[in-house]
Design a protein around this motif. Structure first.
Motif, PDB file in Angstrom:
ATOM      1  N   ARG A   1      -9.562  -1.030   7.300  1.00 57.65           N
ATOM      2  CA  ARG A   1      -8.870  -0.042   8.110  1.00 57.65           C
ATOM      3  C   ARG A   1      -9.007  -0.402   9.582  1.00 57.65           C
TER       4      ARG A   1
ATOM      5  N   ARG B   1     -10.710  -3.912  13.364  1.00 52.73           N
ATOM      6  CA  ARG B   1     -10.544  -3.720  11.934  1.00 52.73           C
ATOM      7  C   ARG B   1     -11.906  -3.785  11.245  1.00 52.73           C
TER       8      ARG B   1
ATOM      9  N   GLU C   1       0.839  -1.194   0.000  1.00 53.38           N
ATOM     10  CA  GLU C   1       0.000   0.000   0.000  1.00 53.38           C
ATOM     11  C   GLU C   1       0.878   1.250   0.000  1.00 53.38           C
TER      12      GLU C   1
ATOM     13  N   TRP D   1      -2.298 -10.037   2.829  1.00 51.73           N
ATOM     14  CA  TRP D   1      -2.420  -8.661   3.306  1.00 51.73           C
ATOM     15  C   TRP D   1      -1.164  -7.858   3.014  1.00 51.73           C
TER      16      TRP D   1
ATOM     17  N   TRP E   1     -10.253  -3.297   0.736  1.00 54.36           N
ATOM     18  CA  TRP E   1      -9.577  -2.368   1.638  1.00 54.36           C
ATOM     19  C   TRP E   1     -10.216  -2.477   3.021  1.00 54.36           C
TER      20      TRP E   1
ATOM     21  N   TYR F   1      -4.708   1.835   6.893  1.00 53.97           N
ATOM     22  CA  TYR F   1      -5.479   1.229   5.814  1.00 53.97           C
ATOM     23  C   TYR F   1      -4.680   0.081   5.201  1.00 53.97           C
ATOM     24  N   TYR F   2      -5.347  -1.044   5.053  1.00 49.30           N
ATOM     25  CA  TYR F   2      -4.730  -2.238   4.505  1.00 49.30           C
ATOM     26  C   TYR F   2      -5.494  -2.695   3.265  1.00 49.30           C
ATOM     27  N   CYS F   3      -4.770  -3.222   2.293  1.00 48.39           N
ATOM     28  CA  CYS F   3      -5.449  -3.929   1.224  1.00 48.39           C
ATOM     29  C   CYS F   3      -5.204  -5.428   1.420  1.00 48.39           C
TER      30      CYS F   3
ATOM     31  N   CYS G   1      -2.734   0.117  -4.002  1.00 49.95           N
ATOM     32  CA  CYS G   1      -2.383  -1.231  -3.568  1.00 49.95           C
ATOM     33  C   CYS G   1      -1.801  -1.934  -4.786  1.00 49.95           C
TER      34      CYS G   1
ATOM     35  N   GLN H   1       1.147  -4.336   4.227  1.00 48.76           N
ATOM     36  CA  GLN H   1       1.688  -3.912   5.522  1.00 48.76           C
ATOM     37  C   GLN H   1       0.928  -2.726   6.101  1.00 48.76           C
ATOM     38  N   GLY H   2       0.117  -2.079   5.293  1.00 46.11           N
ATOM     39  CA  GLY H   2      -0.693  -0.961   5.756  1.00 46.11           C
ATOM     40  C   GLY H   2      -0.056   0.388   5.484  1.00 46.11           C
TER      41      GLY H   2
END
Length: 122
Positions: free
Chosen positions: A38, A45, A6, A112, A36, A94-96, A22, A114-115
């Motif tokens: 968060r 989460r 990300e 995932w 996505w 925020y993660y994808c 991403c 790393q954010g």
């Protein structure tokens, strides 16, 4: 090795915009749905948005509907989250994530990134 990275996070004032990216490596994104998520400090989460492999099907959490859009450029192996009219409550990491499936519904998300930190503050 399947990897997601990300980028695009940062500090923005309320009402501002950011675009998160991403980018996938080790596999081609065009066969997989991307979601996505968060996570804010002290909170669980939550899912924010998801896009199917074709890009035809998308969904959004109620808290971001009308403000966020999701899109994908399979040629660049990248999915974007455009965030407009940002609010302090959008502050989170925020993660994808992806799974080896074309559609958003059903199953878990085993892969995932790393954010990236998004902070909305004046």
């Amino acid at each position: 090795q399947l990897q997601l990275v990300e980028s695009g996070g940062g500090l923005v004032q309320p009402g501002g915009s950011l675009r998160l990216s991403c980018t996938a490596s080790g596999f081609t994104l065009d066969s997989y749905a991307i979601s996505w998520f968060r996570q804010a400090p002290g909170k669980e989460r939550e899912g924010v948005s998801c896009i199917s492999s074709s890009g035809v099907s998308t969904n959004f959490a109620g808290s971001v509907k009308g403000r966020f859009t999701i899109s994908r450029d399979n040629a660049k192996n990248t999915v974007y989250l455009q965030m407009n009219s940002l609010k302090p409550e959008d502050t989170a990491v925020y993660y994808c994530a992806t799974k080896k499936a074309r559609f958003c519904y059903g199953g878990s998300w085993p892969y995932w990134g790393q954010g990236t930190q998004v902070t909305v503050s004046s």
